[in-house]
Design an enzyme around this catalytic site. Structure first.
Site, short mmCIF file in Angstrom:
data_model
loop_
_atom_site.label_atom_id
_atom_site.label_comp_id
_atom_site.label_asym_id
_atom_site.label_seq_id
_atom_site.Cartn_x
_atom_site.Cartn_y
_atom_site.Cartn_z
N LYS A 162 0.82 -1.21 0.00
CA LYS A 162 0.00 0.00 0.00
C LYS A 162 0.85 1.27 0.00
O LYS A 162 0.39 2.34 -0.39
CB LYS A 162 -0.98 -0.02 1.15
CG LYS A 162 -2.02 -1.14 0.96
CD LYS A 162 -3.12 -1.12 1.98
CE LYS A 162 -4.22 -2.12 1.63
NZ LYS A 162 -3.82 -3.52 1.78
C1 LIG Z 1 -4.42 -4.58 1.21
C2 LIG Z 1 -3.67 -5.87 1.13
C3 LIG Z 1 -4.05 -6.90 0.24
C4 LIG Z 1 -5.27 -6.80 -0.63
O1 LIG Z 1 -5.17 -5.83 -1.64
P1 LIG Z 1 -6.47 -5.33 -2.43
O2 LIG Z 1 -6.02 -4.24 -3.29
O3 LIG Z 1 -7.45 -4.88 -1.37
O4 LIG Z 1 -7.00 -6.51 -3.19
C5 LIG Z 1 -3.26 -8.04 0.18
N1 LIG Z 1 -2.18 -8.18 0.98
C6 LIG Z 1 -1.80 -7.22 1.85
C7 LIG Z 1 -0.61 -7.48 2.70
C8 LIG Z 1 -2.52 -6.04 1.95
O5 LIG Z 1 -2.13 -5.09 2.83
#
Ligand SMILES: *Cc1c(COP(=O)(O)O)cnc(C)c1O
Length: 467
Positions: free
Chosen positions: A112
């Site tokens: 993120k």
């Molecule tokens: C947010 C997240 C996901 C999922 O990503 P999306 O874009 O919501 O599908 C997967 N793994 C981790 C570690 C995350 O923080």
């Protein structure tokens, strides 16, 4: 570039407005009116660019005239300079044509950061120009909150309020949010679960009259288009490293809200030769069930060892549906309205278009632990539980062993030490050096009951002085 709603009834907006909005007024999500498309020759010509230069090439058309070219370059290069690996998104090989794309070298050790480092800087640039102050409000089950706080900690024009369920996020995740100092950063530990937090945020966006005059709420979850845009880049960077566009590449993506894998879908529509996109889920498997049976049906939430993928509904899937319905907004609106109270199916042509690219697999906790253990035994490489689900789904779904298969490693194993210990590791994985004192740093957060009035009063009374 103009942005339109997936439900076809909200006004089109420019980049600047889309950045500062949540949902469209018709309940849809904003998507670009048209995508830039690149020839193989153009894509090949980017092979020599470093990550930040490539990010500029991909992102610039989406931002277009909203930000001056030199300023955008500086914002992008500053965003990715925060990463602790020179390659920003390095590839690691696990086996023959089997790769892991490490997306956890940013400040909070999850993918993120790719979007939120950029988002915080874009907010401040645009808000400075508009001489405007905004309030970010978001709910987190862990990773979004810390990435948003890190991304916005230096913003002059933003107050950020992040709600997390009190006592229900991991200690690493909590400390990553609550140890960041700054007058504009507010952590609210709400008595309740993640859904309660999200409901408080939704209701606050719907009626913002609790805010002092002149202020508005801004979203940092993946309904914000700018987050998706930033995530397109690493599909290109990794595919270029593996020989695209002269050969095709496939991806397996640990999926929750469908934001990350939707960026892969866009990369493919922009001309990147992606053969397969594998949706990897835990037992919260609404998308896997859809891909198997053309039944889109809500089930109860199950708590798993991969909490960042614990969702009942993947909100960004609506953006892919819009394309799969060949951009028929009224058909998407009709489907989503029916889905509010019943199980739905899509027309066969729509389903076949989805299955031409997407495969899926659901992995339970026990298998997740086995994969962490097995990959460690064969490679001495430690996966976090989310990434382990990606690797397992990649192995189960791959159609063609001569195409490189890349699993997106979405978090660093040190973020989820309990799962790693349960998988049989003798010791907790060590935090990277820049975080080694995380357990010594002072925490700052407010415990609140789950009442809407309490939360809104806290926000209204704690907005920093910005006049
Ligand atoms: C947010 C997240 C996901 C999922 O990503 P999306 O874009 O919501 O599908 C997967 N793994 C981790 C570690 C995350 O923080």
């Amino acid at each position: 570039m103009k942005y339109i709603s997936t439900r076809g009834r909200a006004p089109a907006l420019g980049f600047e407005e889309v950045l500062l909005t949540g949902l469209a007024s018709d309940g849809g999500l904003y998507v670009p009116e048209s995508l830039p498309e690149y020839s193989a020759a153009e894509i090949a010509s980017w092979a020599s660019l470093d990550y930040a230069q490539l990010a500029y090439r991909i992102i610039q058309p989406f931002v277009a005239d909203a930000i001056d070219a030199a300023d955008l370059r500086a914002i992008i290069s500053d965003s990715y300079a925060q990463f602790r690996h020179d390659a920003v998104a390095p590839l690691v090989q696990l086996g023959h044509n089997e790769w892991v794309l490490e997306l956890f070298h940013g400040p909070t050790l999850a993918f993120k950061d790719f979007a939120l480092q950029l988002l915080g800087r874009l907010f401040d640039y645009i808000l400075e120009r508009r001489q405007q102050h905004v309030v970010i409000m978001g709910a987190t089950s862990g990773d979004t909150g810390s990435a948003a706080i890190e991304g916005c900690r230096h913003c002059k024009h933003v107050d950020i309020f992040i709600l997390h369920p009190h006592g229900r996020v991991s200690e690493v995740q909590r400390r990553q949010m609550t140890t960041v100092a700054g007058a504009n950063i507010h952590n609210l530990a709400v008595k309740g679960n993640f859904d309660d937090c999200q409901a408080l945020v939704k209701r606050s966006f719907a009626d913002q009259s609790f805010l002092p005059d002149g202020l508005q709420l801004v979203a940092v979850n993946s309904i914000n288009w700018a987050r998706i845009m930033a995530q397109i880049v690493y599909y290109f960077s990794s595919a270029l490293s593996l020989g695209a566009p002269h050969r095709a590449v496939s991806f397996s993506v640990p999926t929750g809200n469908f934001g990350d894998i939707y960026a892969g879908w866009l990369a493919r529509n922009m001309g990147l030769p992606i053969e397969q996109l594998v949706i990897a889920t835990n037992r919260n498997d609404i998308l896997h069930r859809f891909m198997c049976q053309n039944r889109y049906e809500k089930h109860e939430l199950i708590h798993s060892l991969s909490p960042s993928m614990d969702i009942m509904i993947s909100s960004n899937f609506e953006r892919a549906l819009f394309d799969l319905y060949q951009r028929d907004g009224s058909a998407v609106a009709e489907l989503m309205e029916r889905f509010n109270h019943q199980t739905v199916a899509v027309p066969d042509a729509v389903f076949q278009r989805a299955r031409a690219v997407f495969d899926s697999f659901a992995v339970d906790d026990q298998r997740t632990l086995e994969v962490i253990r097995q990959v460690y035994e064969s490679n001495e490489y430690l996966l976090d539980p989310h990434s382990a689900i990606g690797v397992e789904a990649a192995r189960r779904c791959r159609r063609n062993s001569s195409t490189p298969m890349v699993t997106l490693a979405t978090a660093h194993p040190a973020k989820f030490p309990d799962a790693v210990i349960q998988a049989g590791q003798a010791e907790e994985p060590t935090l990277p050096h820049h975080m080694s004192d995380l357990y010594q740093r002072a925490e700052r957060y407010e415990v609140l009951d789950g009442k809407l009035e309490t939360v809104q009063a806290f926000i209204a009374n704690n907005i920093s002085d910005h006049s």
